[in-house]
Write an enzyme that holds these catalytic residues in place. Sequence first.
Site, PDB file in Angstrom:
ATOM      1  N   TYR A 249       0.815  -1.213   0.000  1.00 52.23           N
ATOM      2  CA  TYR A 249       0.000   0.000   0.000  1.00 52.23           C
ATOM      3  C   TYR A 249       0.851   1.267   0.000  1.00 52.23           C
ATOM      4  O   TYR A 249       0.411   2.318  -0.463  1.00 52.23           O
ATOM      5  CB  TYR A 249      -1.021  -0.048   1.158  1.00 52.23           C
ATOM      6  CG  TYR A 249      -2.187  -0.951   0.803  1.00 52.23           C
ATOM      7  CD1 TYR A 249      -3.240  -0.470   0.044  1.00 52.23           C
ATOM      8  CD2 TYR A 249      -2.191  -2.298   1.135  1.00 52.23           C
ATOM      9  CE1 TYR A 249      -4.287  -1.293  -0.355  1.00 52.23           C
ATOM     10  CE2 TYR A 249      -3.224  -3.138   0.744  1.00 52.23           C
ATOM     11  CZ  TYR A 249      -4.277  -2.619   0.004  1.00 52.23           C
ATOM     12  OH  TYR A 249      -5.306  -3.441  -0.400  1.00 52.23           O
TER      13      TYR A 249
ATOM     14  N   HIS B  46      -5.643  -3.933   6.608  1.00 52.12           N
ATOM     15  CA  HIS B  46      -4.913  -4.841   5.724  1.00 52.12           C
ATOM     16  C   HIS B  46      -3.795  -5.594   6.451  1.00 52.12           C
ATOM     17  O   HIS B  46      -3.005  -6.296   5.822  1.00 52.12           O
ATOM     18  CB  HIS B  46      -4.331  -4.072   4.529  1.00 52.12           C
ATOM     19  CG  HIS B  46      -5.375  -3.613   3.557  1.00 52.12           C
ATOM     20  ND1 HIS B  46      -6.174  -4.492   2.858  1.00 52.12           N
ATOM     21  CD2 HIS B  46      -5.784  -2.368   3.183  1.00 52.12           C
ATOM     22  CE1 HIS B  46      -7.016  -3.812   2.094  1.00 52.12           C
ATOM     23  NE2 HIS B  46      -6.806  -2.522   2.277  1.00 52.12           N
TER      24      HIS B  46
END
Lengths: 728, 728
Positions: A247, A402
């Site tokens: 990310y 996540h």
Amino acid sequence: MRLALSFISALALTAGLTACQGSESPKTMTNAVKKSGQMTGFDRTLKAAQVNLATKMDSPLAMPIPKDPGGGYTHETHKANGFLLYDVGQLYALTGDKKYAEFAGQAMMDYAEVYPGWKLHPAKKEQSPGRMFWQNLNESMFLLNVAQCYNAIKDTLSQEQQDKIEKDLLRNMADFLSVEAPETFNKVHNHGTWATAAVGLTGYAIGDDEYVQKALLGLDKSGEAGFLKQMDVLFSPDGYYNEGPYYHRFALKPFVIFAQAVQKNNPEYKIFEKRDGILKKAIYSLIQQNYGGLFFPINDAIKEKGIRTNELLNGVAIAYELTGDTGLLSIAAEQDTFVLTPESRKLARDLAAGKATPFDYKSMRLGDGQDGTEGALDILRASNDPKGLAVVAKNTSQGLGHGHFDKMGLLVYDAGHEILRDYGAARFLNVEAKYGGHYLPENNAYAKQTVSHNALVVDETSHFDGDVRVGNQHAPKLGTFIDDDNVTLTSAEIETAYDGVRIDRSVAIIKDSAFDGPVIIDLVEAHSESPHSYDLPFHYNGHLIETNFEVKADPTSRTPLGNKNGYQYLWKLAEALPIDGLSQVTWLLDRKFYSVSSAVPDGTKVVFTQVGANDPNFNLKNEPGFMLRAKTNDGISIVSVIEPHGDYNPTLEYTLGSHSQVKSLSHFEAGANEYIQIQTKDGERVGLGLAGDADPTLTHTVDVNGEAVTWTGAYKLFHSNKHKSAGN
Amino acid sequence: MRLALSFISALALTAGLTACQGSESPKTMTNAVKKSGQMTGFDRTLKAAQVNLATKMDSPLAMPIPKDPGGGYTHETHKANGFLLYDVGQLYALTGDKKYAEFAGQAMMDYAEVYPGWKLHPAKKEQSPGRMFWQNLNESMFLLNVAQCYNAIKDTLSQEQQDKIEKDLLRNMADFLSVEAPETFNKVHNHGTWATAAVGLTGYAIGDDEYVQKALLGLDKSGEAGFLKQMDVLFSPDGYYNEGPYYHRFALKPFVIFAQAVQKNNPEYKIFEKRDGILKKAIYSLIQQNYGGLFFPINDAIKEKGIRTNELLNGVAIAYELTGDTGLLSIAAEQDTFVLTPESRKLARDLAAGKATPFDYKSMRLGDGQDGTEGALDILRASNDPKGLAVVAKNTSQGLGHGHFDKMGLLVYDAGHEILRDYGAARFLNVEAKYGGHYLPENNAYAKQTVSHNALVVDETSHFDGDVRVGNQHAPKLGTFIDDDNVTLTSAEIETAYDGVRIDRSVAIIKDSAFDGPVIIDLVEAHSESPHSYDLPFHYNGHLIETNFEVKADPTSRTPLGNKNGYQYLWKLAEALPIDGLSQVTWLLDRKFYSVSSAVPDGTKVVFTQVGANDPNFNLKNEPGFMLRAKTNDGISIVSVIEPHGDYNPTLEYTLGSHSQVKSLSHFEAGANEYIQIQTKDGERVGLGLAGDADPTLTHTVDVNGEAVTWTGAYKLFHSNKHKSAGN
């Protein structure tokens, strides 16, 4: 499909994919390098863009009325238009050819004609809806591209054209993304960065500082929100991004692109120097978080993603512009793709001129959290060779939604490969047949669970009982981090992953002549005063070659290892008992052997597993593993040597060193001090003393089979020649 | 281990492994290519050899009394000495530096001192025992090296030295390998080639034509045995080697090395022109039998073996010397390794000078058998791109003891990868822990069996009931082989693999605009008048993505698919029923999707499998597969489209074309003529007519749903635009 391919050529263009992608044959590379004698990589990108646009510019851009969600026709068309306009603007800036400016001007005029009539998207997402797209994140990405295009060609437009485009397209969209969407714009989150960057770039493009100031400081210009705040919060002081590199690379692009515009337009802000150069650190730390070109796949991560990712092309070019670090040219060589910016051109030129030096890969502790106080990602590298032995110790915080439950889990790399691996995300990105391309149910149920990692599991449950809210509140407490010539080590502990159990883990790469190359020492301890079961999994990559104990896989049946917390996805292949407290498991991967030799408590079993039980839809990768499994009443200590060795050469048809060099392995404690002793089959003895207190002036003594072993400082590596006693 | 490593540096030296081996990073290649600006690959090999020998030549070679079998100390020491002496001799020839000649002369004097005293080896193999080594094959290899060394340095020796070395070492060993071992020397077999080549080279080196004549013509010089006879028998007229490429490359080295010496010493023999240039053909056909640098792994084969193999380094250099074919320079570039010969130096120089052109990979039928009448290996390539779509149809004879029972089995390659694969040999070469490094028991029990291949299995038994003696007596009868622009096809049949069942298989690569790229049509038929069960396995490489029918793997248990003929090694994962006679299975590998769409008889089941049942010792690779399974009373016909499609791009995060384009698939017959019709989801129709009689003047008609489809010649590819009727 044909239509869809045209989207892609636009995308491919933007990413500069003129040369090779993915794994390359030597031949292809040879050709690429030969070609570069005449043209730089940037020249090839530029030429490919010109060729591609030559056909695209024959007719006006399609601008369908917004209708489809992500992946659908209208979505993909506008997305591709945004990238294409970016390219067209850059081509005008780079070549001065008016046809590009004319095409871009007309396209923006066309958009200005239709955009005001587009209200909220019919397939809008509930949170943060868009108008051209189903969510405003995509609208930010579009504006980021188009604002840069406008900036490049503005001077070629009539006042009337400028007025219309600015009013009906740029300001209209920028307002929609800022004052009309405060919940996104003011959010300190990567979606907010995309919005502020797009709006800020619009401000520079149209010459309206109000947009710039709102972008930098938030809607109320207080600095409590906005781009500068995001710079302060979203990266740790070491440039680590809380969710991990997968990310990180997504978040990075708007940061570097808008910051670069700020630098050009308002150099007095010294934006690249803010927070001790945090944006440069963010670029560098992302590069450091790769092995073999792929990002460390911690947390939810598509494992194929790496430094060739589009987002990092800009990053490397900008970092090179800022630093002149010729090590970045090696990264550019590995990326082998360029973007249409002057910075990327310079990068390619210097690369072609042979200025590249090796990138300075190194061992490092990347502190996590806004203040760098929430654990760290510890990277140990045996050398600066990008294909050398490396360990990643996941001593970070949870990493939000996540994040995976793998406190102090390990990844091990060697010879260009994953050796002990992370499963990554359970997801086939954008593959419709696989749950629409979204994260699969097995992502939460298996991939996030502790047992799918090389991390200690207590009582067959995941850390924090698999509760992300609890996980977000607790990071490991960091211990020693050392990067010396022969010892690179990290340690950390956590007492919140399980009730009543404190887990310590110390991991070191050591270099000693008793071994042919560097090896890893891994000490895992659980401190508890109550009975627990412990599983320490090793998800190895390769083919099982030998064990020092007898093991027989069940020939005719397989059953799942458990029924929850990820265990239900593991087939149990075999269970065995190590002899005399030493477990040795050796596997082969490509041209090398790898052994994990572990000193284990009495009664420890070794359980061999394969991922893939309870998987009716064939969603999982059938990866092998083994785990050391013990039950005790008072905690546990497992010390392992993870040892690359030997050489399997099918080309020349020889095999060497297929057996581990470790003959025995012992662990001694004296209070908080530890001493690990390895005896090799050649009769050599290697010891590693680890102090509980890292104070360099303190002296420590551990009793090793009746002999006092003493050292001063955080650690000492001991080596005894053959037939000498332990201790020195 | 340290000692062992010194063997290897000698080996590595001989193979010229100065640059990269195995998979390369773009960066490494870039450096390699950069370096080649100053030094050729040969120069690097030469320099590395000099550096390596500099230390080795400090002390005399160890010449231990023979004691150990293969892999043991004395064996490996003498083996390494042989390679080292070869290098030393070549270094003298290439540099003229006397120190090399002196060292080699002394070493040969030392060997001449001890060799006469060595009688048969204590660990001798029963058949063909050696003296220095356990088998005389190794002795031949040693002499091959040492004879070449002597030839290079002979002129630097005194007469006395020459006399001693020739008498006590060279003649002594050559006699031992010829007159004293007629059973090997006169055998028309690759061991015989090693012996005749070694003895013949000795003859040239010492100037005794008697040895040369015996080598060429057999001990009685009748020509009934010896090197020339071996040239006549061991390769087919197309240069195919009966056991397949893995053993081909081993057999090749003595052929090319001795032939080269014959060419230099007796050019009037025109040895490279014999049998229509059979040795050149043998080199070329071996190169053609690779994909992605690795040999087609038919029969017993270590799958990692490919064109970088030492044996082919000499072969390519010699073929280039003979032909000047600059396509060979591309192969040399991929080998990226050189040997210490003038031919290899020339190869490297021309490569560095940029003379390389693409190697001419092409579709071909390589006839098998001494007269080319025992079947063929059929290679279909969609283009000359070494990474393009390719099919190997194993229409060969059995291939003796190393042969597998896979008549008309297929291998499919695309995008640089195996798509439908052969298991290869069940063996971990030289890995002691795995059955001493020999062929594993699972090699006979699984890897050789029909079910482990992409070949039709009848009644769950292997071809010829798995009896190699029977297999050796029967080859497939070859049908049409065509290599046209849009259709490349092969067909073959066999009626001896099973009693009462004749199997036909026709395979074509077709290019039609209905598909994004070339696709494969595969028609498998079994003709029988009695009830049988049929399994058609597809051993796919990748991750299962979707099927056009419902399939659920058993979540909590696995059982073996059968109990003999290889079936006992397959886990049964799932069984499913295709709908409406169409089975579609799609998987993902790297960046592409692959679908097998098959028109199957009513009641056909699809069984999903994984290799690894009955494998207590973890000897097998856990590869996935599926098989089409049917029972009929009167034979079977299965037509499949094997279709590469789409694009999975995790770098740019898009996925396209993940679904097969095939909507339906039909097969029509009229006598021996076949018509296969594909309808695509875009509404296009593609047809392939195949004639039973390939006569180009004959016209054929097949009734396709009431419409007569007619063509002239062996085949015709039909294409209908959308919404038009079939037939044209």
